[in-house]
Structures are given as structure tokens and as C-alpha cells.
Design a protein around this motif. Structure first.
Motif, PDB file in Angstrom:
ATOM      1  N   VAL B 228       0.845  -1.192   0.000  1.00 21.62           N
ATOM      2  CA  VAL B 228       0.000   0.000   0.000  1.00 21.62           C
ATOM      3  C   VAL B 228       0.880   1.241   0.000  1.00 21.62           C
ATOM      4  O   VAL B 228       1.720   1.420   0.874  1.00 21.62           O
ATOM      5  N   THR B 229       0.733   2.083  -0.985  1.00 20.80           N
ATOM      6  CA  THR B 229       1.482   3.334  -1.008  1.00 20.80           C
ATOM      7  C   THR B 229       0.498   4.475  -0.860  1.00 20.80           C
ATOM      8  O   THR B 229      -0.707   4.302  -1.055  1.00 20.80           O
ATOM      9  N   ARG B 230       1.040   5.644  -0.529  1.00 22.99           N
ATOM     10  CA  ARG B 230       0.178   6.829  -0.397  1.00 22.99           C
ATOM     11  C   ARG B 230      -0.651   7.026  -1.660  1.00 22.99           C
ATOM     12  O   ARG B 230      -1.813   7.342  -1.623  1.00 22.99           O
ATOM     13  N   LYS B 231       0.015   6.790  -2.795  1.00 22.24           N
ATOM     14  CA  LYS B 231      -0.651   7.090  -4.050  1.00 22.24           C
ATOM     15  C   LYS B 231      -1.869   6.194  -4.260  1.00 22.24           C
ATOM     16  O   LYS B 231      -2.958   6.665  -4.574  1.00 22.24           O
ATOM     17  N   ASN B 232      -1.672   4.877  -4.073  1.00 29.73           N
ATOM     18  CA  ASN B 232      -2.859   4.067  -4.333  1.00 29.73           C
ATOM     19  C   ASN B 232      -3.890   4.164  -3.222  1.00 29.73           C
ATOM     20  O   ASN B 232      -5.051   3.860  -3.434  1.00 29.73           O
ATOM     21  N   ASN B 234      -4.764   7.122  -2.172  1.00 31.97           N
ATOM     22  CA  ASN B 234      -5.545   8.211  -2.755  1.00 31.97           C
ATOM     23  C   ASN B 234      -6.479   7.703  -3.840  1.00 31.97           C
ATOM     24  O   ASN B 234      -7.647   8.063  -3.887  1.00 31.97           O
ATOM     25  N   VAL B 235      -5.927   6.856  -4.715  1.00 26.64           N
ATOM     26  CA  VAL B 235      -6.740   6.328  -5.808  1.00 26.64           C
ATOM     27  C   VAL B 235      -7.932   5.571  -5.244  1.00 26.64           C
ATOM     28  O   VAL B 235      -9.072   5.775  -5.659  1.00 26.64           O
ATOM     29  N   VAL B 236      -7.654   4.718  -4.243  1.00 31.08           N
ATOM     30  CA  VAL B 236      -8.726   3.926  -3.655  1.00 31.08           C
ATOM     31  C   VAL B 236      -9.765   4.843  -3.002  1.00 31.08           C
ATOM     32  O   VAL B 236     -10.966   4.658  -3.160  1.00 31.08           O
TER      33      VAL B 236
END
Lengths: 265, 572
Positions: B228-232, B234-236
Motif C-alpha cells: 500500500v502506497t500513499r498514491k494508491n 488516494n486512488v482507492v
């Protein structure tokens, strides 16, 4: 030959007060002209007339070959005139970088369509605006660079003055009008400012007109000095010529003191 | 006279607040509203909160003062003082009533039944000890909270808030659960939480809190999950928001869908006004003009009674002049023209003067619409009726759910437009103009051009709200376009945070959505609305969801690196 900025017989009246009376003044690229005079002499009014904030009542004003009487400030900025303000006036709720970026407004074009589509031209233009802004900020060494994302209102006083100059530089000017740039600065900061104003002339080739109360600053940077009193230009010449002019001394110190000084000399 | 000790003053204030709530009728009305069904009513919760607040305040240091020496004692006394005051009030009212002086001439809400609520049915004279003990105990609890560690404090506050939200939202939540096919009888009953439900809500809140504390916050908890990264994240998050928005009308009933549609209209209006007021700093008090222009344009262009098709109310044409979808671009064009017409004459004005003149323009538009002169075209006081619903293929756009999607679509487009404009050369020019008009002009910005542009963009977005309003109600009449609409939209913008785009959404939900959903509070809606507005302006003047830098400016906080605006980033 014609000068970059040329004023002929410029007058401005507020009701019964003659704020500026029949003033002639010129400035050329690569020179620094100082405007001095006691409080209320009409220096800032003269600036406001030149930069289009006030319309002159009489006189002829040309800038870079254009007749500029009655032009609005934004039109003058487009022609290549930029100024700072006596009381620092930054866009306080915007960041340091954004303040400087606003200066690029007249040299760029993106409109509603560009903003909405963010097409390549707009993106390139934004990148170029940012670059210009950073370049101007870096003129002041590390005073403003590194603080690009601070709010303008968070800057120290001297830095706020510097940011005003940077913002003016970003407009891509030929003529820079500085209204008391040294006000509120300490001696070390004034020294630094004197060097920087000199660099603005030598490296950028700007014509610079500055109002200043601080005589060492005037002496340090100005190629030519004009003195105003009660809206009238009473002397013009090198710093030493103007400083020894009886009328100028009278304007600053009063008749009696001037006479006394004469007697002593 | 020496000033009373602080804990006495705080206690008296608490008592007065309860008396006030009684006198205006809130206690009586809210006694009908269950929080924990059959056990605790909303009226009791209000009293509880007031006493706890009194104790809480008494036990903590006053602004710029030192903390009290004996906070527990102070809190206890504060609560008791408040309770005694309320008890005295009950006795006094009863005695006065017995003596023939009825306070009910003025305060119709002070009835024996209401007083019974205050005395917990223990009779007039027992009300004093009952309230005093209640106040003391709750004051003590508040005082304990005040001196407890922040951790305990926020845990308790969260548990209480969760219970209140669960109970007040019970009608909505049970409808949603029914929509999802989940049984809800065990959780909600009679518009309140059941005892099991309360335990469940509090339990879940505490568990979640315990887990997050152990993990060190949401961010850290998520970071620990592999992959889990910050970016995904956000996407989620955006994906979840998207899915929720998409299925929302099907899990709530048509009434709630209808409310959401209304909220959407206000978001459209708010986004438009946000450009004028928030970005460009032009205080426009006549924004309703564009709402009216949108509604009337669509009405005239699409109604079967429009003069354009040679018809009137008694003699309907078989069809309107044009289709809604053709009318929309035309409506925007008309709004833009009106935007220029209104914008141009007020260019020289600033601040208060601008506000007054725009106020006038709003009224002028309404008066014009009402006038006999334009009656043959705009229908005078009756307005224009028989506006067809929005044609969307096989679907019936009178269904609030279909309308919800249409409005949602336009909200998303306006949201996008607002965001793009804000973070662009135009947005900077507006911001500069808002900060200092003279200097902006001195930096080369044509103030005239950008003022007109702000009015035009605001008009273009806001007229959409009017267009959907007309299509939704199938009528456009002058009664809908009063000054109050301008004020409401302005309140939405200010409450959310001037210049903040998510703020407009939050502001609309709070100011338009909540009052609709809390209909049972009936006559107190405006009262509560006012309290919320005042409280927010006092405690959170930058708005509920402020623009990051405006919050910094108003709060004078130390400079922090600005977070990347979520949507601006997502759009790239």
C-alpha cells in the motif's frame, strides 16, 4: 535624442493643492535617477502620475517612444514600466513564488481555454513563468529562494521589500520605479540594497528612478538627483551639486538654518 | 461588588442556557426525539451536554489565566449551581402559575408538561434536588474530562459524538440499510438507537480508536499494510467516493435523493459564487440574479406554455421551443451576457459599494420578472409553468434519482472547471486582485477584464443551478428568487471557507442537506442554523474546509509546506 522616460511640464492638482507643478524629468536605460525632497514634496504623487495611477492635469509624458498620458497602470506595465510601493504592498495571502509569478501576467497569454484544457502551450507557459519568477527571487541570494512556499505576509520586513522588487523585475521592465526601497532597513541591509540596485542597472540595463529619504543610499547609487519641494523641481544634477544647492538646503532645513549654514561656510 | 468566582459564573451560564432552551420550546420538542429509544431523549442529552460543558469549563484555565487549584471541586460546584438555577426556575414558574401569573403568555413553551421534563416527573419541589444532583454529577464528569489526558478526552468525545450521529441519523441510516438489504431493527428503533445499538456503536468506536492508537494513526496503519502506497491509497479513496456517489440514490429513498439533488443545486450555485467572491474577492449579494436567469431561460426555451411557441398557460403548445439539452448552452450564453451587463457598470466599485449595488441588481431582476411589462413573456407573478423534465432517453427525469445523476454530472464538471481556473494564470490574477486591486493593476492585470471575467464565469456556473431548478420543479416563478437565496449561497461559500472548492460541497451539505434531513426539528431549523453559523464564525472563521493558505493567514500559523490540492493533483 529622445530619452526612455521623458516628462515635460507635468502637473497634478488635488483640489486647491498643487501636488506636482510643471515638472520636467527624464531617465535613460542604464542610469539611476534619485528623486528627493522633504515630506509632502510630491515625490510619490509624481510616481503615481508616471505609473498611471493618477492622470496628469497637464504636461507631456513619453515612455519608450509612446505618449503615455492617460494610460492605465496595466498598460504601462505592458510597455515596460514596473514599480514598488512606499508602504510594502504584497499579495499577502499568496505565496512568495506566486507573488513573483503574478508579475509575469502581461508577458503571458493563457486564458480560460488554456486553464481548462491545460494544453501544451499553457503548461510550457506556466513552466516559463515559474522559471522567470525563481530567477528574479534568486537575485536576492538565499533571502527569498528556499522560502518560495511561505506566505508573503510571513516574510521579514526587509524581505518583503526585496520581494516587491523581485515581483517588479518579473514583469520584464525597461524602467523600474522604486518608492523608498530602503525604508525600515538596517544599515547592513541598506549596504546590500545599494549594491543590488547598482547591479540592477549594470546587469539588467534598467533605467531606475528611485525616491529615497536616506541620503547615504541616494549618494551611493544615484547617477543623477532631482529635488522636489512643494511639487516644484528645485534642483537637478549630481548628488554633490544638489546637496550643496541653497534652495534644497532651505527646503529641508528652513530659511534661517540655511542662512546660518551659508554664514558658516 | 466583587465578581463571583468563575465556577459560579460558568454554572449560572449553563443553567441559563437550559432555561433558554426550555423557554424557546426546544426541550419540549426534543423530548419527542429518542437517542437511546425508551431510555434517553434528545432533550436529556442537551441538558447533559450543557452541564458537562459547564464542569469542563470550570475545571480548566480561563483564557490567559492560571488553572484552578481544585478543578474537581470547581466542576462539581459549577454543575450544581446550574442545576439549582434550573430547579429554582421550575419552582418559580409553578408558583407563578398557581398564583395566576402565567409566563405562558409570552413563552408558550413553558407548560407544566415541559416543567415535568425538567424535574424528571418527580414533582415541582423535587426538581431542585434532582437537577442539582444531576448537574453536580455531570459537572464532575465534565471536570474529569477536562483534567483527563487528551487521549481519554478525545476517546470519550468520539464515543459521545458517534452515538449522537448514529441516533440523529437513525432515520437516514435505517433507510440506507434497508436499501442495502441489511436488517436494522436491532440497531435502530423509533428513530433512535436501541440499547444494543448504542453498545454496538460505542464498542465499534472504541475498538477502532484502540486499534488506530496502537498503530499510530490512519496513515501509519495503512503504511504497514504491504503493497500500500500513499498514491494508491488516494486512488482507492477517490474510487470509494466515486462508487458511493454512484450507488447513493439506490440505497436511500427518493426523499433523500431529492434532498441530495437540492444540495447539488446549491453546490452549483456555491461554486459559481465562489469564483466571484472567493477567487476574485467581489462581494456579490445579488447572485440570485443568475439563478433566476438560468431558470427563466430554460423555462422560456423549453416550456409548452412559452410565448416562443405562441402558447400560454391556457393554451399549451404540443412541444416547447427546444430541447433541454439545446437550451443549456443557450442558457449559459444568456447568463454570460447578463453577467457582462451586471459586471460592467459595477467595475469601478469596491467592497461595500459593490455589495450594495449587486444587491440592487438581484432585486431588479426579480422585479423585472414580476413586472406587468414582461408579463406576456415571463408570466408575471405566476411565472412559467409546464416546463418539461430533462429528457434522458428512456429514463423518467422526474425521478429524483435520475435528476441526482444529472446534477451530479454538472457538479463534477463545475468542480473541475473551478479547480482548473483556480490553479492557473487566471486564478492568480483573481487572487492578486482580491488581495490588492491597485497593485494588481500595477503588476499589469487589467482589473476591468478580470472583474468581468469573474462575473461571467460565476454566471455561467450558477445559471446551471437555476436551469436544473426549473426542470426539477417544472415551474419558474419570482417567489423562488428572493434575496434569501443570495444570502444562503453566500453562507454556503463562507461556511465552507472562501475560495475553497471542497468547502462549497461541505457548506452545502451542512447548510442545505442537514436541515432537510433533520426536518423533525421543524420550527427550530432556522434557530439551529443560526447557532451553527455563529459558532463556526467564532471558532472557525476560516470555514469548515478552508483553502490551505487562507487558513494559515487567518490563524497566523507558522508556515508549513503546502499540501498539494488533492483534485489538482488527481486531474493531472
Amino acid at each position: 535624442m529622445s530619452h526612455l522616460l521623458e516628462l515635460e511640464g507635468v502637473s497634478k492638482r488635488f483640489g486647491g493643492v498643487q501636488a506636482v507643478v510643471d515638472v520636467d524629468l527624464y531617465a535613460d536605460s542604464g542610469e539611476i535617477v534619485g528623486v528627493i525632497g522633504p515630506n509632502g514634496a510630491g515625490k510619490t504623487t509624481l510616481f503615481n502620475v508616471v505609473t498611471g495611477f493618477y492622470a496628469p492635469d497637464a504636461g507631456k509624458m513619453t515612455f519608450d517612444g509612446h505618449n503615455i498620458s492617460g494610460l492605465k497602470p496595466n498598460a504601462l506595465t505592458r510597455l515596460g514600466m514596473a514599480r514598488t510601493f512606499q508602504a510594502v504592498r504584497l499579495f499577502n495571502a499568496m505565496t512568495v513564488l506566486e507573488n513573483a509569478m503574478v508579475g509575469r501576467h502581461t508577458r503571458t497569454r493563457a486564458g480560460v481555454w488554456g486553464a481548462l484544457t491545460r494544453n501544451r502551450r499553457t503548461r510550457e507557459e506556466e513552466a516559463q513563468i515559474t522559471e522567470e519568477a525563481r530567477k528574479a527571487l534568486s537575485f536576492f541570494g538565499n533571502r527569498l529562494i528556499g522560502r518560495e512556499d511561505s506566505l508573503a505576509s510571513d516574510l521579514a520586513y526587509a524581505d518583503r521589500r526585496r520581494l516587491e522588487i523581485a515581483r517588479a523585475m518579473v514583469t520584464g521592465p525597461k524602467l523600474l520605479l522604486l518608492d523608498e526601497p530602503a525604508a525600515g532597513m538596517n544599515p547592513a541591509e541598506k549596504e546590500e540594497l545599494i549594491t543590488q540596485i547598482g547591479r540592477l542597472r549594470d546587469e539588467y540595463g534598467y533605467a531606475i528612478v528611485l525616491i529615497e529619504h536616506d541620503m547615504p543610499v541616494i549618494k551611493g547609487v544615484c547617477d543623477r538627483v532631482a529635488a522636489l519641494d512643494h511639487g516644484v523641481k528645485i534642483a537637478e544634477g549630481t548628488y554633490d551639486e544638489v546637496a550643496s544647492n541653497t534652495q534644497v538646503i532651505e527646503a529641508y532645513l528652513g530659511k534661517a538654518a540655511a542662512a546660518q549654514r551659508e554664514g558658516l561656510a | 461588588m466583587r465578581r463571583l468566582p468563575r465556577y459560579v459564573r460558568v454554572g449560572l451560564l449553563g443553567g441559563f442556557i437550559i432555561i433558554y432552551l426550555t423557554a424557546v420550546g426546544m426541550i419540549a420538542a426534543f423530548h419527542e426525539r429518542n437517542i437511546i429509544t425508551g431510555v434517553v431523549q434528545f432533550s436529556v442529552v442537551l441538558m447533559t451536554l450543557v452541564y458537562m460543558a459547564a464542569g469542563y469549563l470550570a475545571a480548566r484555565a480561563p483564557k490567559g489565566g492560571s488553572p484552578p487549584l481544585r478543578p474537581t471541586r470547581d466542576a462539581l460546584i459549577a454543575g450544581a449551581v446550574g442545576g439549582v438555577l434550573v430547579g429554582v426556575f421550575v419552582i418559580l414558574m409553578t408558583v407563578l402559575a398557581d398564583a395566576g401569573y402565567t409566563p405562558r403568555d409570552m413563552f408558550i413553551a413553558i407548560t407544566p408538561a415541559t416543567l415535568d421534563i425538567l424535574s424528571f416527573d418527580q414533582g415541582t419541589y423535587l426538581s431542585l434536588p434532582v437537577q442539582a444532583v444531576l448537574g453536580a454529577v455531570l459537572g464532575l464528569a465534565g471536570g474529569y474530562l477536562s483534567t483527563a489526558t487528551p487521549n481519554v478526552r478525545s476517546t470519550v468525545t468520539r464515543a459521545i459524538s458517534a452515538t449522537l450521529i448514529g441516533a440523529l441519523g437513525a432515520p437516514l441510516f435505517s433507510v440506507m440499510m434497508a436499501g442495502l438489504g441489511i436488517p436494522s431493527r436491532w440497531l435502530f428503533r423509533s428513530e433512535g438507537l436501541t440499547i444494543v445499538g448504542t453498545v454496538f456503536v460505542v464498542g465499534v468506536t472504541l475498538l477502532l480508536r484502540w486499534y488506530l492508537l496502537r498503530a499510530g494513526g490512519v496513515r501509519n496503519a495503512l503504511d504497514r499494510v504491504p503493497g500500500v502506497t500513499r498514491k494508491n491509497v488516494n486512488v482507492v479513496t477517490w474510487a470509494v467516493v466515486g462508487v458511493v456517489l454512484a450507488v447513493l440514490p439506490w440505497i436511500v429513498n427518493t426523499f433523500v435523493s431529492d434532498v441530495l439533488g437540492t444540495v447539488g443545486l446549491y453546490i452549483l450555485l456555491g461554486l459559481g459564487l465562489n469564483i466571484v467572491v472567493g477567487y476574485a474577492g467581489l462581494l456579490d449579494l445579488g447572485y440570485v440574479a443568475f439563478y433566476a436567469v438560468g431558470a427563466y431561460s430554460v423555462a422560456v426555451l423549453t416550456a409548452r406554455s412559452s410565448f416562443l411557441v405562441g402558447a400560454d398557460v391556457t393554451n399549451l403548445a404540443p412541444d416547447g421551443f427546444m430541447n433541454f439539452w439545446v437550451a443549456i448552452p443557450l442558457t449559459i450564453v444568456i447568463a454570460v451576457i447578463i453577467g457582462v451587463l451586471i459586471g460592467a457598470p459595477v467595475l469601478r466599485l469596491r467592497g461595500d459599494y459593490l455589495a450594495i449595488v449587486t444587491l440592487g441588481f438581484g432585486e431588479i431582476i426579480r422585479t423585472l420578472v414580476l413586472s406587468d411589462w414582461l408579463k406576456p413573456y415571463l408570466g408575471g407573478p405566476q411565472g412559467i409553468t409546464e416546463i418539461p423534465s430533462v429528457p434522458v432517453g428512456p429514463f423518467n427525469a422526474r425521478d429524483p434519482r435520475i435528476l441526482y445523476y444529472l446534477i451530479l454530472g454538472f457538479v463534477l464538471v463545475s468542480y473541475f472547471v473551478s479547480t482548473r481556473l483556480k490553479y492557473a494564470r487566471i486564478g492568480r490574477a483573481w487572487a492578486a486582485m482580491r488581495e490588492d486591486e491597485d497593485v494588481a493593476e500595477g503588476m499589469g492585470i487589467s482589473v476591468i477584464k478580470y472583474k468581468i471575467l469573474a462575473f461571467v464565469m460565476g454566471a455561467a456556473v450558477g445559471c446551471l443551478g437555476g436551469a436544473f431548478f426549473a426542470a426539477k420543479l417544472s415551474v419558474a416563478n419570482p417567489g423562488s428568487f428572493t434575496l434569501l437565496v443570495s444570502i444562503n449561497v453566500l453562507a454556503v461559500v463562507v461556511l465552507g471557507g472562501m475560495g475553497s472548492i471542497p468547502g462549497v460541497v461541505v457548506g452545502s451539505l451542512v447548510l442545505v442537506g442537514l436541515p432537510e434531513l433533520l426536518r423533525e426539528f421543524g420550527e427550530f431549523r432556522l434557530h439551529i442554523y443560526g447557532i451553527i453559523l455563529v459558532a463556526i464564525m467564532v471558532f472557525k472563521p476560516e470555514g469548515l474546509f478552508p483553502d490551505a493558505r487562507r487558513a494559515r493567514e487567518l490563524r497566523g500559523e507558522a508556515t508549513v509546506k503546502e499540501p498539494v490540492p488533492a483534485l489538482a493533483g488527481a486531474a493531472e
